[in-house]
Design a protein around this motif. Structure first.
Motif, short mmCIF file in Angstrom:
data_model
loop_
_atom_site.label_atom_id
_atom_site.label_comp_id
_atom_site.label_asym_id
_atom_site.label_seq_id
_atom_site.Cartn_x
_atom_site.Cartn_y
_atom_site.Cartn_z
N UNK A 24 0.84 -1.20 0.00
CA UNK A 24 0.00 0.00 0.00
C UNK A 24 0.88 1.25 0.00
N UNK A 25 0.44 2.29 -0.75
CA UNK A 25 1.12 3.58 -0.72
C UNK A 25 0.13 4.67 -1.11
N UNK A 26 0.36 5.86 -0.56
CA UNK A 26 -0.44 7.02 -0.91
C UNK A 26 0.04 7.76 -2.13
N UNK A 27 1.14 7.30 -2.75
CA UNK A 27 1.66 7.84 -4.02
C UNK A 27 1.92 9.34 -3.93
N UNK A 28 2.49 9.77 -2.83
CA UNK A 28 2.91 11.16 -2.71
C UNK A 28 1.81 12.14 -2.39
N UNK A 29 0.59 11.68 -2.19
CA UNK A 29 -0.50 12.58 -1.85
C UNK A 29 -1.08 13.33 -3.02
N UNK A 30 -0.74 12.97 -4.27
CA UNK A 30 -1.29 13.64 -5.45
C UNK A 30 -2.73 13.17 -5.68
N UNK A 31 -3.66 14.13 -5.77
CA UNK A 31 -5.06 13.78 -5.99
C UNK A 31 -5.25 13.08 -7.33
N UNK A 32 -4.46 13.45 -8.33
CA UNK A 32 -4.60 12.84 -9.66
C UNK A 32 -4.26 11.35 -9.63
N UNK A 33 -3.30 10.96 -8.77
CA UNK A 33 -2.87 9.56 -8.72
C UNK A 33 -3.68 8.74 -7.71
N UNK A 34 -4.09 9.35 -6.62
CA UNK A 34 -4.84 8.61 -5.61
C UNK A 34 -3.93 7.71 -4.80
N UNK A 35 -4.44 6.54 -4.47
CA UNK A 35 -3.72 5.57 -3.64
C UNK A 35 -3.59 4.25 -4.41
N UNK A 37 -12.70 14.70 -15.75
CA UNK A 37 -12.63 14.74 -14.29
C UNK A 37 -11.20 14.56 -13.75
N UNK A 38 -10.34 13.88 -14.49
CA UNK A 38 -8.99 13.63 -14.00
C UNK A 38 -8.02 13.56 -15.17
N UNK A 39 -7.99 14.62 -15.96
CA UNK A 39 -7.15 14.64 -17.17
C UNK A 39 -5.67 14.78 -16.85
N UNK A 79 -2.76 -4.84 -9.10
CA UNK A 79 -2.82 -3.61 -8.32
C UNK A 79 -4.12 -2.87 -8.63
N UNK A 80 -4.65 -2.21 -7.61
CA UNK A 80 -5.83 -1.36 -7.78
C UNK A 80 -5.44 0.06 -7.43
N UNK A 81 -5.56 0.97 -8.40
CA UNK A 81 -5.27 2.39 -8.21
C UNK A 81 -6.59 3.14 -8.10
N UNK A 82 -6.76 3.87 -7.03
CA UNK A 82 -8.07 4.47 -6.76
C UNK A 82 -8.44 5.54 -7.78
N UNK A 83 -7.46 6.23 -8.38
CA UNK A 83 -7.74 7.26 -9.37
C UNK A 83 -7.09 6.90 -10.69
N UNK A 84 -7.81 7.11 -11.77
CA UNK A 84 -7.29 6.85 -13.12
C UNK A 84 -7.58 8.04 -14.02
N UNK A 85 -7.05 7.97 -15.22
CA UNK A 85 -7.27 9.05 -16.18
C UNK A 85 -8.74 9.16 -16.57
#
Length: 379
Positions: free
Chosen positions: A90-101, A140-142, A130-136
């Protein structure tokens, strides 16, 4: 900091609880189960200019259930008693909203590189999902042009040093790469490459078994044993998909037929040569987009030749191919390609494969296939 403390508490609580449960009852000599926890200090490895906006240091956390082999099967002793297990990462990926967790679960095998089991250098190879919470998303997430899907392949490559602190406890430090990608099944697909340094501990839940050597498999010398020599011809067919909605507006099917001629060189490996033929549905669309007419479909076929190496682990094996396309009207990705495949024998001859084809590190597609092996003895 509150989140990090909570994760650390959960790891410590789980470690203590399972260890206490393991104290009672008679030992089970058929298993050497371990619980392992580790914490990573991670950064992104920027492999595209567009990815430089995601620049951060961040923690990652991992917990594993694994089995330390001790020679119950022949291949375990041949590979110096590797560890086999499954990890949750698990990781928060730097806290970037575009990337999520990111959440990942992957099986792995950890190979010792030296014979000293008390101070060992190891290489761990893991592959899973792997499951990434945010995707392109185009509106909404360009800003997330790294990953186009929630579900992705997870690859873990690590070197570690382990110290046997006691009969049940191992301490270790490690460094390596974690990679997330969907193999172009959904674009964009730059993928995420994460470099990390980690430290942790592994604890045997019961009294571990002593190592078994190959007493039933003595070393054989030249002219001492009249063994048989043979080669195998493996024919397989695979199918994959490539999402190119950003370039061509649709998804395309990919078909690949391959033949590998392999010769065993030891009980652990085979080498050989391979030939394959690929029909990529996206090639025609890319050529038309460039204004290149396609008058004959046969020009889209891409034959290839390659060198092959197979690492054998009982019924499971890893196959690596490095080759070159010999023809094909569309070869914008380059002439050279590499394939990394996991093979699983269902019977003595029938097997299934999952293979990732790449061009110098850029994922092209993931193929799912079946194959059959023909053995020919020549001595």
């Amino acid at each position: 900091m509150i989140f990090v403390k909570r994760i650390a508490f959960l790891f410590l609580f789980g470690f203590t609880w399972i260890s206490l449960l393991a104290q009672g009852g008679p030992p089970k000599p058929q298993h050497n189960f371990q619980l392992e926890t580790r914490i990573h200090g991670a950064i992104f490895l920027q492999h595209h200019f567009e990815m430089t906006r995601f620049d951060a240091h961040f923690p990652a956390f991992e917990v594993s259930i694994q089995r330390a082999t001790f020679g119950k099967k022949k291949w375990e002793a041949l590979y110096r008693y590797p560890m086999i297990g499954v990890s949750y990462w698990y990781a928060g990926l730097g806290g970037f909203d575009a990337l999520g967790k990111a959440h990942a679960i992957y099986p792995f095998i950890n190979f010792p590189l030296n014979p000293d089991m008390n101070n060992s250098l190891n290489f761990r190879l893991g592959a899973g999902l792997a499951y990434l919470t945010n995707r392109f998303h185009p509106t909404h997430n360009y800003q997330n042009f790294a990953i186009g899907s929630h579900l992705n392949a997870a690859i873990s490559l690590f070197f570690d040093y382990r110290f046997q602190a006691s009969r049940r406890l191992q301490l270790f430090v490690a460094a390596g790469l974690t990679h997330f990608s969907n193999g172009s099944m959904k674009t964009p697909n730059y993928g995420l490459n994460i470099i990390s340094i980690s430290a942790g501990a592994a604890y045997n839940l019961r009294k571990p078994n002593p190592y078994l050597d190959l007493k039933l498999l003595p070393e054989l010398y030249k002219f001492e044993f009249d063994g048989k020599k043979w080669v195998s011809v493996e024919a397989q067919f695979a199918m994959g998909f490539k999402d190119m909605t950003q370039e061509t507006g649709k998804r395309h099917s990919i078909f690949n037929a391959a033949v590998n001629v392999m010769k065993p060189v030891s009980m652990r490996s085979k080498i050989g040569i391979g030939f394959d033929l690929t029909k990529d549905g996206s090639d025609k669309a890319l050529l038309l987009r460039k204004g290149v007419p396609v008058d004959k479909e046969i020009k889209l076929l891409k034959p290839g030749a390659n060198f092959a190496y197979e690492m054998l682990l009982d019924r499971t094996s890893f196959l690596f191919n490095i080759g070159m396309h010999l023809a094909g009207a569309e070869r914008s990705e380059g002439d050279f390609y590499q394939k990394i495949a996991i093979k699983q024998l269902f019977t003595e001859k029938l097997f299934g494969t999952i293979a990732l084809t790449v061009h110098f590190g850029k994922a092209d597609y993931i193929g799912f296939g079946m194959g059959y092996r023909f053995d020919f003895k020549y001595y």
